[in-house]
Enzyme design. Sequence first.
Site, short mmCIF file in Angstrom:
data_model
loop_
_atom_site.label_atom_id
_atom_site.label_comp_id
_atom_site.label_asym_id
_atom_site.label_seq_id
_atom_site.Cartn_x
_atom_site.Cartn_y
_atom_site.Cartn_z
N SER A 100 1.02 -1.16 -0.10
CA SER A 100 0.11 0.07 0.07
C SER A 100 0.78 1.16 -0.08
CB SER A 100 -0.95 -0.10 1.26
OG SER A 100 -1.58 1.29 1.10
N TYR A 139 -1.60 0.49 10.47
CA TYR A 139 -1.93 -0.05 9.33
C TYR A 139 -0.74 0.35 8.42
CZ TYR A 139 -3.82 -0.24 4.47
OH TYR A 139 -3.94 -0.56 3.13
#
Length: 247
Positions: A141, A154
């Site tokens: 990501s 995250y």
Amino acid sequence: MNKLANKVAVVTGGSQGIGAGIVRKLAKEGATVVFSYNSNRDAAEKLVNEIETLGYKAIAVKADVTKTEDLDFLFKQAASQIGKIDILVNNAGVFTFQPIEVITVEEVNRLFSTNVFAPMFTIKSALDNFNDGGSIVNIGSIVATSAPAAAVAYSSSKAAVDGITKVLSKELAPRKIRVNQINPGSIRTEGAQKAGLTEELEKGLVAGIPLGRIGFPEDIANMTAFLASDEAQWTTGEIIMVSGGAR
């Protein structure tokens, strides 16, 4: 088309969103695709039917990627039904956006179990059934480097995937197994919309994307197919931003 003819691919988390887009693309390029799903059997069966209706081949296997016994089962199923695999896409992942004041040990463990430990042990489980000269594509990501606020757990989990890719690209090179990574930017998926990606929020995200639009699963799938193919046979250890220019 058919740049992946006669190849066998395994995709984790393939029933929806980015994963489903990748499964469709690899199948259309000629690969036989085995994909895992955790809970949404209906979506998995619908995708298999869609692909087979188009004349391609896909197999859905229920497997929790955080459990090593499920991973072993996934690759045994692939090997017994098709044979050794050429392509592995580590797509399964979870996300949350929480400030440090409220983050819990349980939530950090959930993120790291799926986003970090799962791809690591998925690769380990795959190796005995992996053809030399194959390709592994990890889906990371952009948050690994953009590091937005309220994403400490995250962002950290996705940054760890960068390390997995870099290390294993060297470790698996003697077998000519290439390991690369795609770090998507903002992608419109069912999961993102359920998590709160409203039209208004999407407009705000687009304002920070130089190419002026949100991403779609197909954007990630197209790059995955390239990295999985022989067209990328001299490419390994790369982390590619597919984000419309957002950084």
